[in-house]
Scaffold this active site. Structure first.
Site, PDB file in Angstrom:
ATOM      1  N   ASP A  94     -35.562 -10.462  47.553  1.00  0.00           N
ATOM      2  CA  ASP A  94     -36.907  -9.876  47.490  1.00  0.00           C
ATOM      3  C   ASP A  94     -37.303  -9.543  46.041  1.00  0.00           C
ATOM      4  O   ASP A  94     -38.473  -9.287  45.770  1.00  0.00           O
ATOM      5  CB  ASP A  94     -36.985  -8.598  48.334  1.00  0.00           C
ATOM      6  N   GLN A 139     -36.503  -5.383  55.564  1.00  0.00           N
ATOM      7  CA  GLN A 139     -37.957  -5.352  55.766  1.00  0.00           C
ATOM      8  C   GLN A 139     -38.501  -3.961  55.464  1.00  0.00           C
ATOM      9  O   GLN A 139     -38.011  -2.967  55.999  1.00  0.00           O
ATOM     10  CB  GLN A 139     -38.291  -5.770  57.212  1.00  0.00           C
ATOM     11  N   LYS A 178     -40.436 -14.924  58.777  1.00  0.00           N
ATOM     12  CA  LYS A 178     -39.341 -15.232  57.844  1.00  0.00           C
ATOM     13  C   LYS A 178     -38.240 -16.009  58.545  1.00  0.00           C
ATOM     14  O   LYS A 178     -37.701 -16.983  58.000  1.00  0.00           O
ATOM     15  CB  LYS A 178     -38.810 -13.936  57.212  1.00  0.00           C
TER      16      LYS A 178
END
Ligand code: BQF
Length: 278
Positions: free
Chosen positions: A118, A95, A51
């Site tokens: 997200d 995460q 990422k």
């Protein structure tokens, strides 16, 4: 048989994002993503690295927060609160999975819906459900892009999703429905799974079991999308689909690696760029 090249398609999307980020910069608008990793799970560390690398490529500033395993939920929530209030941060990524002593739901709920790149916040999920614009979960959104950019029609097709997670299965089904597919969701308690998957024109495998889907689950000419990612004893990656066993009966199939995985990263970048205007 077409092997769907997720690497090439994700590259296209990252190039589009890079252009958009550059255009925003011309208007004096910077895009920045906060990346939070708690603990040092090896797979999570790789994903976070992917990422950050994609951010660097697209011109998105990434600010990294690598916290020890022992971080308390209060400490994490307080960091998120700080980031919610910072005007120089457009996206916040935590995460997953988190260490067991931290409640994922509380963490997801704490992220400002405006920075929820997200797409896991209940507000983002609600918007998707009723068809309003909002952040989309990156993996299912990436799969839609893979299909569209490979000229695979979804309208009227029977799309079977195996898996019902909040991150992949459920949003995947909603997105396919939005594309006018007929959608069936299967899961671990489904009876006669093969009877259903054999009816699929498009099969999305998000089961979490290495190479579970072999040719006995499929009909001739099916499009197979493999969401699984597993590391085998020989250190090679494989998916939920037994690629070698099924490939000659598919009209198109995604490989692992190089299929869905890179798309997840590209769509995260797209969500970051969109966070400025959304
Ligand atoms: C590739 C993920 C399970 C649980 C949490 C490229 C990635 C993977 C594969 C990647 C994933 C999977 C990510 C490939 C991010 C996808 O070349 O095939 C990129 O970095 N992913 C994650 O952040 O959390 C997960 C899978």
């Amino acid at each position: 048989m077409q092997i769907i090249d997720g690497k090439a398609i994700s590259q296209q999307i990252k190039d589009e994002v890079r252009d958009k980020v550059a255009a925003l910069k011309e208007q004096g608008k910077e895009v920045a993503l906060a990346v939070i990793l708690v603990g040092n799970d090896p797979a999570s560390t790789v994903y976070v690295g992917n990422k950050k690398k994609a951010c660097a490529y697209t011109g998105i500033r990434s600010e990294s927060f690598e916290l020890p395993e022992e971080t308390t939920q209060e400490e994490l929530l307080s960091l998120i609160d700080d980031l919610n209030n910072r005007e120089d941060i457009q996206g916040i990524l935590v995460q997953l999975p988190l260490p067991k002593h931290i409640d994922e739901k509380s963490v997801i709920n704490a992220i400002s819906p405006d920075k929820d790149v997200d797409g896991f916040h209940p507000q983002s999920v609600g918007r998707l459900t009723i068809g309003e614009p909002g952040f989309l979960s990156c993996t299912p959104a990436g799969i839609i892009q893979l299909l569209k950019r490979s000229n695979i029609e979804m309208e009227g097709k029977h799309c079977v999703v195996i898996g019902r997670s909040n991150i992949v299965g459920k949003p995947m089904a909603l997105l396919m429905l939005r594309e006018n597919a007929t959608v069936t969701i299967c899961h671990s308690r489904t009876k006669d799974l093969k009877e259903i998957t054999k009816q699929a024109d498009i099969l999305i495998a998000a089961v979490g079991k290495p190479k579970m889907i072999d040719r006995s689950y499929l009909k001739e000419g099916v499009v197979v999308i493999d969401v699984g990612i597993h590391r085998m004893e020989d250190k090679k990656l494989c998916g939920d689909v037994d690629f070698e066993d099924v490939k000659d009966m598919c009209s198109a199939i995604t490989p692992v690696p190089g299929g869905v995985g890179p798309m997840t990263i590209a769509m995260l970048m797209k969500n970051c760029a969109d966070s400025v205007s959304l």
